[in-house]
Design a protein around this motif. Sequence first.
Motif, PDB file in Angstrom:
ATOM      1  N   LYS A   1       0.793  -1.116   0.117  1.00 54.16           N
ATOM      2  CA  LYS A   1       0.049  -0.065   0.050  1.00 54.16           C
ATOM      3  C   LYS A   1       0.837   1.433   0.004  1.00 54.16           C
ATOM      4  O   LYS A   1       0.358   2.117  -0.614  1.00 54.16           O
ATOM      5  N   LYS A   2       2.047   1.245   0.677  1.00 51.87           N
ATOM      6  CA  LYS A   2       3.060   2.363   0.878  1.00 51.87           C
ATOM      7  C   LYS A   2       3.373   2.739  -0.605  1.00 51.87           C
ATOM      8  O   LYS A   2       3.704   3.763  -0.716  1.00 51.87           O
ATOM      9  N   VAL A   3       3.951   1.503  -1.085  1.00 53.66           N
ATOM     10  CA  VAL A   3       4.467   1.590  -2.530  1.00 53.66           C
ATOM     11  C   VAL A   3       3.607   2.537  -3.356  1.00 53.66           C
ATOM     12  O   VAL A   3       3.881   3.251  -3.978  1.00 53.66           O
ATOM     13  N   SER A   4       2.525   1.982  -3.505  1.00 58.32           N
ATOM     14  CA  SER A   4       1.408   2.596  -4.332  1.00 58.32           C
ATOM     15  C   SER A   4       1.156   4.006  -3.974  1.00 58.32           C
ATOM     16  O   SER A   4       0.817   4.748  -4.991  1.00 58.32           O
ATOM     17  N   GLU A   5       1.326   4.259  -2.710  1.00 59.62           N
ATOM     18  CA  GLU A   5       1.050   5.675  -2.300  1.00 59.62           C
ATOM     19  C   GLU A   5       1.995   6.510  -2.873  1.00 59.62           C
ATOM     20  O   GLU A   5       2.124   7.683  -3.325  1.00 59.62           O
ATOM     21  N   GLN A   6       3.309   6.132  -2.834  1.00 58.33           N
ATOM     22  CA  GLN A   6       4.448   6.850  -3.277  1.00 58.33           C
ATOM     23  C   GLN A   6       4.266   7.466  -4.668  1.00 58.33           C
ATOM     24  O   GLN A   6       4.755   8.208  -5.204  1.00 58.33           O
ATOM     25  N   ILE A   7       3.799   6.201  -5.555  1.00 53.99           N
ATOM     26  CA  ILE A   7       3.610   6.388  -6.952  1.00 53.99           C
ATOM     27  C   ILE A   7       2.509   7.348  -7.350  1.00 53.99           C
ATOM     28  O   ILE A   7       2.598   8.302  -8.155  1.00 53.99           O
ATOM     29  N   VAL A   8       1.436   7.165  -6.566  1.00 52.35           N
ATOM     30  CA  VAL A   8       0.406   7.876  -7.004  1.00 52.35           C
ATOM     31  C   VAL A   8       0.518   9.359  -6.658  1.00 52.35           C
ATOM     32  O   VAL A   8       0.028  10.239  -7.378  1.00 52.35           O
ATOM     33  N   ARG A   9       1.162   9.778  -5.461  1.00 57.51           N
ATOM     34  CA  ARG A   9       1.370  11.132  -5.064  1.00 57.51           C
ATOM     35  C   ARG A   9       2.081  11.768  -6.078  1.00 57.51           C
ATOM     36  O   ARG A   9       1.808  12.827  -6.341  1.00 57.51           O
ATOM     37  N   ILE A  10       3.159  11.199  -6.959  1.00 53.23           N
ATOM     38  CA  ILE A  10       4.012  12.066  -7.825  1.00 53.23           C
ATOM     39  C   ILE A  10       2.885  11.984  -9.185  1.00 53.23           C
ATOM     40  O   ILE A  10       2.889  12.866  -9.765  1.00 53.23           O
ATOM     41  N   GLU A  11       2.040  10.821  -9.394  1.00 54.35           N
ATOM     42  CA  GLU A  11       1.108  11.150 -10.501  1.00 54.35           C
ATOM     43  C   GLU A  11       0.024  12.305 -10.592  1.00 54.35           C
ATOM     44  O   GLU A  11      -0.250  13.106 -11.333  1.00 54.35           O
ATOM     45  N   ARG A  12      -0.187  12.396  -9.211  1.00 52.89           N
ATOM     46  CA  ARG A  12      -0.966  13.572  -8.789  1.00 52.89           C
ATOM     47  C   ARG A  12      -0.590  14.968  -9.295  1.00 52.89           C
ATOM     48  O   ARG A  12      -1.045  15.944  -9.525  1.00 52.89           O
ATOM     49  N   LEU A  13       0.796  15.038  -8.755  1.00 54.25           N
ATOM     50  CA  LEU A  13       1.512  16.173  -8.799  1.00 54.25           C
ATOM     51  C   LEU A  13       1.674  16.432 -10.451  1.00 54.25           C
ATOM     52  O   LEU A  13       1.685  17.781 -10.738  1.00 54.25           O
ATOM     53  N   LEU A  14       2.249  15.553 -11.050  1.00 54.96           N
ATOM     54  CA  LEU A  14       2.351  15.624 -12.443  1.00 54.96           C
ATOM     55  C   LEU A  14       0.953  15.962 -13.180  1.00 54.96           C
ATOM     56  O   LEU A  14       1.053  17.030 -14.043  1.00 54.96           O
ATOM     57  N   LYS A  15       0.054  15.703 -12.836  1.00 55.46           N
ATOM     58  CA  LYS A  15      -1.241  16.120 -13.272  1.00 55.46           C
ATOM     59  C   LYS A  15      -1.392  17.433 -12.982  1.00 55.46           C
ATOM     60  O   LYS A  15      -2.123  18.281 -13.858  1.00 55.46           O
ATOM     61  N   LYS A  16      -1.247  17.916 -11.634  1.00 60.01           N
ATOM     62  CA  LYS A  16      -1.555  19.302 -11.544  1.00 60.01           C
ATOM     63  C   LYS A  16      -0.457  20.294 -12.589  1.00 60.01           C
ATOM     64  O   LYS A  16      -0.910  21.375 -12.589  1.00 60.01           O
ATOM     65  N   LEU A  17       0.542  19.595 -12.609  1.00 58.67           N
ATOM     66  CA  LEU A  17       1.437  20.479 -13.587  1.00 58.67           C
ATOM     67  C   LEU A  17       1.401  20.471 -14.926  1.00 58.67           C
ATOM     68  O   LEU A  17       2.020  20.923 -15.842  1.00 58.67           O
ATOM     69  N   GLY A  18       0.164  19.610 -15.379  1.00 57.87           N
ATOM     70  CA  GLY A  18      -0.278  19.708 -16.776  1.00 57.87           C
ATOM     71  C   GLY A  18       0.435  18.535 -17.484  1.00 57.87           C
ATOM     72  O   GLY A  18       0.547  18.674 -18.690  1.00 57.87           O
ATOM     73  N   VAL A  19       0.934  17.436 -16.858  1.00 60.82           N
ATOM     74  CA  VAL A  19       1.607  16.432 -17.660  1.00 60.82           C
ATOM     75  C   VAL A  19       0.655  15.195 -17.679  1.00 60.82           C
ATOM     76  O   VAL A  19      -0.124  14.930 -16.848  1.00 60.82           O
ATOM     77  N   PRO A  20       0.653  14.522 -18.930  1.00 60.23           N
ATOM     78  CA  PRO A  20      -0.169  13.257 -19.011  1.00 60.23           C
ATOM     79  C   PRO A  20       0.249  12.225 -18.022  1.00 60.23           C
ATOM     80  O   PRO A  20       1.389  12.349 -17.425  1.00 60.23           O
ATOM     81  N   PRO A  21      -0.443  11.143 -17.735  1.00 59.62           N
ATOM     82  CA  PRO A  21      -0.218  10.048 -16.976  1.00 59.62           C
ATOM     83  C   PRO A  21       1.270   9.575 -17.390  1.00 59.62           C
ATOM     84  O   PRO A  21       1.638   9.145 -18.514  1.00 59.62           O
ATOM     85  N   SER A  22       1.986   9.190 -16.216  1.00 55.58           N
ATOM     86  CA  SER A  22       3.261   8.466 -16.762  1.00 55.58           C
ATOM     87  C   SER A  22       3.107   7.298 -17.431  1.00 55.58           C
ATOM     88  O   SER A  22       2.071   6.500 -16.836  1.00 55.58           O
ATOM     89  N   ARG A  23       3.857   6.884 -18.301  1.00 57.76           N
ATOM     90  CA  ARG A  23       4.041   5.534 -18.806  1.00 57.76           C
ATOM     91  C   ARG A  23       5.322   4.853 -18.463  1.00 57.76           C
ATOM     92  O   ARG A  23       5.357   3.800 -18.875  1.00 57.76           O
ATOM     93  N   THR A  24       6.187   5.542 -17.847  1.00 57.41           N
ATOM     94  CA  THR A  24       7.288   5.038 -17.183  1.00 57.41           C
ATOM     95  C   THR A  24       7.765   5.190 -15.745  1.00 57.41           C
ATOM     96  O   THR A  24       7.215   6.497 -15.395  1.00 57.41           O
ATOM     97  N   MET A  25       8.202   4.603 -14.926  1.00 57.68           N
ATOM     98  CA  MET A  25       8.795   4.914 -13.711  1.00 57.68           C
ATOM     99  C   MET A  25      10.304   4.276 -13.456  1.00 57.68           C
ATOM    100  O   MET A  25      10.468   3.128 -14.180  1.00 57.68           O
ATOM    101  N   ALA A  26      11.010   4.975 -12.750  1.00 51.57           N
ATOM    102  CA  ALA A  26      12.495   4.540 -12.564  1.00 51.57           C
ATOM    103  C   ALA A  26      12.442   4.165 -10.775  1.00 51.57           C
ATOM    104  O   ALA A  26      11.964   4.908 -10.026  1.00 51.57           O
ATOM    105  N   LEU A  27      12.925   2.995 -10.471  1.00 48.98           N
ATOM    106  CA  LEU A  27      12.835   2.594  -9.219  1.00 48.98           C
ATOM    107  C   LEU A  27      13.883   3.172  -8.387  1.00 48.98           C
ATOM    108  O   LEU A  27      15.149   3.271  -8.882  1.00 48.98           O
TER     109      LEU A  27
END
Length: 364
Positions: free
Chosen positions: A228-254
């Motif tokens: 659950k914490k892994v997903s939270e870490q990822i989703v919070r950045i996705e929400r920031l990117l959305k606020k900045l006007g960026v489409p949903p990420s298609r990639t991520m780096a560990l």
Amino acid sequence: MRISASLTRIIGIANVVVVTVAIIGLSLLPPEGRPHAEPKDVAKVDNGVAPATPAPVGQPPGVVSTPEFARQVHANEVGLVPVLMYHRILAKRVASIDRTPAQLRKELEKLAKQGYVPISAREFATGDIQVPAGKFPVVLTFDDGHPSHFALDASGNPAPDTAVGVIQEVARKYPSFRPVATFWINREPFGLRDRESQTAAVRWLVDHGYEVANHTWNHPNLRALKKKKVSEQIVRIERLLKKLGVPPSRTMALPYGSMPRTKKAARTGSWDGSRYDFAGVFLAGAEPSLSPYAKKFDRGAIQRIQSNGKKGECRKWCSQYWLEWLQKHPDKRYVSDGDPDRISVPEKQRGKIGAKRGLQVIAY
């Protein structure tokens, strides 16, 4: 059904027109963008090169590959691809993984001279590899969204000696070197804290063809976290990117290249009503990646190569070693056929292609 003589003549004339246009198109390409064949050899493949649909902005014009054309440009689209990993770009290195602007510039110019063309991590993971025939894709990736990666000067241009400043400089010097890279960011992209400057930075990058994507909220070791914490870490950045006007990420780096205990959680999941689904998850590995068209390609654990010289642990695992190795083993390297709708390989490599790619296979 019998074809009339007049119709036969019309078809013949049409073929001549298509071939002539194709040859003229190749002759107009700059030397860096032409296949290995000399102009006199191009005429021999008049049935193998035809204009394709117009390419997106910043992409090369396409060709329609045939076995003869693929053979001439030595196409091998199940070969290895270098995915280079960078961290801070500093005038004076502090950590072993840091690079100076001069070192970055030297490496990028070497890539340009050797025929590499940058594509984004998103394009690589999704198999959208649009590179001129006879050239080699390379993926430039920058972790952590450090201030040394990108900043705008007083004129609104990338600041000199930042990662983007160097990439743009090299692209101006070598027109075939596409100015594209992927920046995986955390909660304060490029060291910026106010939303206005974050938005300006991210939008500049996206508008100029760069990819800005997910590197988790605050860069934890995901293996130490519950699912659950892994997903939270990822989703919070996705929400920031959305606020900045960026489409949903298609990639991520560990972060640290550390895989969660539940591997699947890095690629797909949800938290607080928001879902994510990545086309590729990237490691901090030590070797070139398999082609995304290869059967054994694992989009949930894509290898990368640390940018560095050949000292210490990097004697056999970093960019200088691997770029030299690929130059010495050209049959192992991904070579483009210039046709994004077909996968061209030597006949002996046909069995390595993943059956679900949905693209026509050209074997020679």
